[in-house]
Enzyme design. Sequence first.
Site, PDB file in Angstrom:
ATOM      1  CG  HIS A 139     -35.680 -61.583  -0.017  1.00  0.00           C
ATOM      2  ND1 HIS A 139     -35.719 -60.209  -0.060  1.00  0.00           N
ATOM      3  CD2 HIS A 139     -36.445 -62.020  -1.024  1.00  0.00           C
ATOM      4  CE1 HIS A 139     -36.479 -59.827  -1.058  1.00  0.00           C
ATOM      5  NE2 HIS A 139     -36.927 -60.903  -1.657  1.00  0.00           N
ATOM      6  CG  ASN A 157     -47.204 -56.104  -2.154  1.00  0.00           C
ATOM      7  OD1 ASN A 157     -48.243 -56.493  -2.696  1.00  0.00           O
ATOM      8  ND2 ASN A 157     -46.457 -55.149  -2.663  1.00  0.00           N
ATOM      9  CB  CYS A 203     -40.719 -56.099  -6.718  1.00  0.00           C
ATOM     10  SG  CYS A 203     -40.044 -57.336  -5.603  1.00  0.00           S
TER      11      CYS A 203
END
Length: 384
Positions: free
Chosen positions: A202, A150, A326
Amino acid sequence: MEAYFDNSATTRVFDSVKEIVLRTMTQDYGNPSSKHRKGMEAEQYIREARERIAKTLRAQEREIVFTSGGSESNNMALIGTALANERAGRHIISTAIEHASVYQPLEFLERAGFEVTFLPVDRDGHISLEDLRAALRPDTILVSTMYVNNEIGAVEPVEDIARLIHETHPKTVYHVDAIQAYGKFVIRPEKQGIDLLSVSGHKIHGPKGTGFLYIRKGVKVKPLIYGGGQQWDLRAGTENVPGVAGLGVAAMEMYTNHAEKVRQLTELKDELTDRLCELDDVVVNSRKGGESAPQIVSASFGGVRAEVLLHALEERGIYVSSGSACSSNHPGVSGTLKGIGVAQKYLDATLRFSFGMFNTKEEIAYCVDVLKELLPLLRRYRRG
């Protein structure tokens, strides 16, 4: 001009997603467990979404379990599989660059008595198959790796990993965190040897609070949520019909003219990468080509703190990330950047640019022009 380059954190929903979410919240709002017509209408939305998603993976519909998002999917895959298979062993293998929604459940399992081996990665963010081979043991019940990192976009060799696991330890379950990969890659879990696959809605222009876990038929997973027996007793609770319906539409949209969408993302990535390489003391950590995802560019800016540059760009309408969204509430040095050997002076000077289907080359040109203006000023300020 506004340029949103934080699509790996979240995306703007497709118009078609917005429409079906609104319809299922205001018109077809029944409980899918109800026996009357309103309930059956709601249940049909769940069925259609499951069918659409299963088609994108060439999977069976019963292999798709809807969740509240990528974090729940990862928790269910790791903790649920560990608890369901602990009689066969208590050893798990993962990597040093996993997302918090993977390594924190693994830390929980360690506290519960499981043993976890974390494999290192090379400069490009890839694990060594030989390291994996050496780490596998008769009591290894689970291996978990990312599909796409990510932060830097590194693509792990999931098919090679799966082949090694299943040829040498056929009872070991292979979980793949595909949260940054689904929608950008053609994924065929059965063909690729993937037993569990986590996805978030999302990240693909679907609603927040949605996701799913692919569970290959025959793989044992204990549920984490008990109650009403929904989803074949694997995940209790009234289904989020608007979210699930929107997720199904987003998945269908992403895999319609998929090659063209990937080409569009790749062109944006290559354009930004080339332009950044022209700037003074800027190092691009992401690679071009098939070993890196088409939507992520990680770049380090010498002499500038990432957070300072992030907010300076924000003031000009450009939105980027200094790491995983996150993990923003727990700031610290990125384990991924350390894992790939980024130089010390760049560890706190790295930004992530990530693209979605609404970005343009004009936005990239604007961003580079702003960087050319800001970097000398910020570097002079820091030296002062």
